[in-house]
Design a protein around this motif. Structure first.
Motif, PDB file in Angstrom:
ATOM      1  N   ARG A 126      33.871  32.573  42.161  1.00  0.00           N
ATOM      2  CA  ARG A 126      35.357  33.458  42.883  1.00  0.00           C
ATOM      3  C   ARG A 126      35.704  31.828  43.288  1.00  0.00           C
ATOM      4  O   ARG A 126      37.216  32.987  43.345  1.00  0.00           O
ATOM      5  N   ARG A 130      39.825  32.391  42.204  1.00  0.00           N
ATOM      6  CA  ARG A 130      41.282  32.948  42.766  1.00  0.00           C
ATOM      7  C   ARG A 130      41.521  31.778  42.894  1.00  0.00           C
ATOM      8  O   ARG A 130      43.383  32.083  42.524  1.00  0.00           O
ATOM      9  N   ASP A 154      38.736  42.997  41.127  1.00  0.00           N
ATOM     10  CA  ASP A 154      38.315  42.882  43.069  1.00  0.00           C
ATOM     11  C   ASP A 154      37.126  41.959  43.525  1.00  0.00           C
ATOM     12  O   ASP A 154      37.131  41.935  44.831  1.00  0.00           O
ATOM     13  N   ASP A 155      36.449  41.635  42.526  1.00  0.00           N
ATOM     14  CA  ASP A 155      35.420  40.249  43.416  1.00  0.00           C
ATOM     15  C   ASP A 155      36.552  38.971  43.948  1.00  0.00           C
ATOM     16  O   ASP A 155      36.519  38.699  45.292  1.00  0.00           O
ATOM     17  N   GLN A 158      39.567  38.783  46.587  1.00  0.00           N
ATOM     18  CA  GLN A 158      38.486  38.685  48.128  1.00  0.00           C
ATOM     19  C   GLN A 158      37.935  37.458  48.261  1.00  0.00           C
ATOM     20  O   GLN A 158      37.626  37.144  49.251  1.00  0.00           O
TER      21      GLN A 158
END
Length: 298
Positions: A126, A130, A154-155, A158
């Motif tokens: 993640r 990102r 969405d994962d 965040q």
């Protein structure tokens, strides 16, 4: 065994052919595709037969306009990511050549230590994803990039940020100043929705993206509705030297509503007196690095 920090640094510090503000998202898009593979199946393995289509689609949709063939565009990062020490191929083939990749059914994947670290640590996946989208794309289209790469936006969005504190500081007042300067309405279509005292669906848009040295200055901003902001950042809409709106010939629509975008083509910006218009060098950057192909014929 690679540590989390080592993997973060290796995958977010790729060597890119990037100079004078030119975009080169090819390697980051390949890494995002590999992260999507790990998320879905536990392995970053990507045969050229799949990469040729999937990676070329990503580059065509989210990269700058190019006259290079689709397969050739995908072959560049597929072979050159090896030089960053994070990508290996099942066969040693020359850089950039499509023929050997196809004839030998070459398979690419992240190196074993990197892949092992990512499999053990979903949070690391993640964070890397990102960081890559924030480095190379504006927030308007980052979710679309992640979805196309097989990742859950969405994962991912965040996840804790990993990008170092930038040398440049954002101007917290810039967005409000841009909206006010353009009368809180879309500079392209005039939409000016409000809910009570709040402007709804109109955003401050950078002409030259912040990630590529676009300043928070009045002459690098436009107030745009959510739809036209996204189309502008995708390269479906742009501006010519006379600050008339251009619509990319690559954009298509079939419904009456969708075809209203065509009506924007050739429409001049009409700022209120005293409002700074986008500077020519920012407009030129957007036309070169974001706008897709040629504009519609007049």
């Amino acid at each position: 065994m690679s540590t989390r920090q080592e993997v973060l640094e290796r995958l977010t510090s790729l060597r890119l052919h990037q100079q004078t503000g030119r975009r080169a998202p090819h390697k980051p898009l390949l890494v995002l595709l590999a992260l999507g593979q790990i998320t879905r199946g536990g392995s970053s393995e990507l045969p050229w037969s799949q990469a040729q289509e999937r990676l070329s689609d990503l580059i065509a949709e989210f990269g700058p306009a190019s006259k290079t063939g689709r397969a050739q565009s995908a072959a560049y990062p597929f072979t050159r990511l090896r030089s960053d020490g994070v990508w290996i191929l099942s066969r040693n083939v020359p850089m950039d050549l499509v023929g050997p990749l196809a004839s030998h059914n070459v398979v690419g994947r992240l190196d074993a230590a990197t892949e092992s670290a990512l499999r053990r640590d979903p949070e690391l996946v993640r964070r890397v994803a990102r960081a890559l989208v924030e480095q190379h794309f504006p927030p308007t289209i980052a979710p679309d990039v992640l979805t196309a790469a097989g990742l859950d936006p969405d994962d991912i969005l965040q996840a804790p940020g990993v990008t170092p504190i930038p040398a440049r500081r954002r101007d917290a007042a810039w967005r409000a100043a841009v909206l006010q300067a353009w009368d809180r309405q879309c500079a392209f279509c005039g939409y000016d929705g409000q809910l009570g005292h709040a402007t709804v669906g109109v955003e401050a848009a950078h002409v030259r993206w912040w990630a590529f040295d676009g300043p928070d200055s009045p002459d690098n901003g436009l107030a745009l509705c959510v739809l036209h902001h996204k189309l502008f950042d995708f390269g479906a809409l742009g501006l010519d030297d006379d600050l008339r709106i251009t619509v990319s010939a690559a954009f298509t629509a079939r419904t009456v509503t969708g075809r209203t975008v065509y009506d924007l083509h050739g429409r001049p910006l009409r700022p209120r007196p005293g409002t700074p218009v986008p500077a020519g060098h920012h407009v030129a950057w957007h036309r070169r690095e974001v706008f897709k192909g040629d504009p519609l014929a007049v």
